[in-house]
Design an enzyme around this catalytic site. Structure first.
Site, PDB file in Angstrom:
ATOM      1  N   LYS A  36       0.816  -1.217   0.000  1.00 25.76           N
ATOM      2  CA  LYS A  36       0.000   0.000   0.000  1.00 25.76           C
ATOM      3  C   LYS A  36       0.857   1.278   0.000  1.00 25.76           C
ATOM      4  CE  LYS A  36      -3.996  -2.199   2.266  1.00 25.76           C
ATOM      5  NZ  LYS A  36      -4.800  -2.259   3.514  1.00 25.76           N
ATOM      6  N   PHE A  86     -14.705   3.715   8.889  1.00 30.91           N
ATOM      7  CA  PHE A  86     -13.367   3.950   8.352  1.00 30.91           C
ATOM      8  C   PHE A  86     -13.321   3.948   6.823  1.00 30.91           C
ATOM      9  CE2 PHE A  86     -13.730  -0.612   9.340  1.00 30.91           C
ATOM     10  CZ  PHE A  86     -13.445  -1.186   8.109  1.00 30.91           C
ATOM     11  N   ARG A 114      -1.549 -14.213   3.560  1.00 31.50           N
ATOM     12  CA  ARG A 114      -2.351 -13.620   4.646  1.00 31.50           C
ATOM     13  C   ARG A 114      -1.661 -13.818   5.997  1.00 31.50           C
ATOM     14  NH1 ARG A 114      -6.748 -10.410   4.233  1.00 31.50           N
ATOM     15  NH2 ARG A 114      -7.747 -11.485   5.974  1.00 31.50           N
ATOM     16  N   THR A 120      -4.862  -7.266  10.907  1.00 35.82           N
ATOM     17  CA  THR A 120      -5.175  -5.970  10.294  1.00 35.82           C
ATOM     18  C   THR A 120      -4.497  -4.817  11.028  1.00 35.82           C
ATOM     19  OG1 THR A 120      -7.340  -6.876   9.702  1.00 35.82           O
ATOM     20  CG2 THR A 120      -7.098  -4.493   9.552  1.00 35.82           C
ATOM     21  N   ARG A 134       3.044  -6.712   8.860  1.00 40.52           N
ATOM     22  CA  ARG A 134       2.378  -5.530   9.424  1.00 40.52           C
ATOM     23  C   ARG A 134       2.999  -5.140  10.765  1.00 40.52           C
ATOM     24  NH1 ARG A 134      -3.706  -7.246   7.543  1.00 40.52           N
ATOM     25  NH2 ARG A 134      -3.869  -5.877   5.715  1.00 40.52           N
ATOM     26  N   ASN A 144      -1.866   0.257   7.034  1.00 41.65           N
ATOM     27  CA  ASN A 144      -1.292  -1.001   7.521  1.00 41.65           C
ATOM     28  C   ASN A 144      -0.451  -1.723   6.466  1.00 41.65           C
ATOM     29  OD1 ASN A 144      -3.331  -1.873   5.899  1.00 41.65           O
ATOM     30  ND2 ASN A 144      -4.424  -3.033   7.466  1.00 41.65           N
ATOM     31  N   HIS A 147      -2.178  -5.583   1.650  1.00 42.16           N
ATOM     32  CA  HIS A 147      -3.462  -6.257   1.450  1.00 42.16           C
ATOM     33  C   HIS A 147      -3.178  -7.672   0.971  1.00 42.16           C
ATOM     34  CE1 HIS A 147      -7.344  -7.448  -0.201  1.00 42.16           C
ATOM     35  NE2 HIS A 147      -6.698  -7.770  -1.309  1.00 42.16           N
TER      36      HIS A 147
END
Ligand SMILES: Nc1ncnc2c1ncn2[C@@H]1O[C@H](COP(=O)(O)OP(=O)(O)OP(=O)(O)O)[C@@H](O)[C@H]1O
Length: 157
Positions: A36, A86, A114, A120, A134, A144, A147
């Site tokens: 991100k 959010f 994942r 998250t 993360r 964070n 994805h």
């Protein structure tokens, strides 16, 4: 199906690509990973993720592309969160600058990626799963850094 997948993966990065993720062939899966915008601005972190974390966890990058989304693109991608408190923060953030979209390949790629990115919330990740991406790189609940597609299905970018 496998040859169709491989054909899709081999298309040039500049072309629009549609790949069916999560199709098993000897447990081989493809998954969409996003690095991100907050991570994109940290080249040394990106380098560590691409050259160390991903290959060392048995995943292979088959497509790597820099993308920039409009707010509408982000709203489409995260449509399941529309209406949540959010949502605006999330979609403003995803459309705030360029980031990397990757297609990862490997055995159990969906769950493996994942698991590698972790929870998250980076603050929780640092406490409960300090080995995850993360925990290492995430900044806030919104920013964070990563994805990982959570289920099988089509993704298009
Ligand atoms: N409580 C929250 N506060 C702020 N942002 C949140 C919150 N929950 C989720 N988000 C944001 O929305 C994104 C999507 O949430 P989701 O529940 O799908 O988590 P995820 O599957 O861990 O994340 P992603 O879909 O980005 O891989 C999160 O990555 C995060 O940026």
């Amino acid at each position: 199906m496998r040859s169709m997948l491989l054909k899709s993966c081999q298309r040039k990065l500049t072309q629009k690509v549609s790949i069916r993720s999560g199709d098993a062939f000897n447990n081989l899966q493809y998954t969409l990973a996003l690095l991100k915008p907050d991570l994109f601005t940290q080249p040394h972190c990106v380098k560590a993720v691409l050259n160390e974390f991903i290959p060392m966890n048995g995943l292979k990058i088959v497509i790597q592309k820099t993308v920039s989304w409009s707010v509408k693109d982000a709203q489409y991608f995260y449509a399941e969160h529309r209406g949540k408190y959010f949502f605006q923060r999330l979609t403003d953030y995803l459309s705030s600058g360029p980031f990397f979209a990757l297609v990862l390949q490997g055995p159990d790629a969906i769950s493996k990626w994942r698991k590698l990115i972790g929870p998250t919330r980076p603050d929780k990740a640092r406490i409960h799963h300090p080995e995850t991406l993360r925990a290492h790189f995430g900044l806030t609940d919104t920013r964070n850094s990563f994805h990982g597609s959570g289920k099988r299905g089509f993704f298009v970018y």
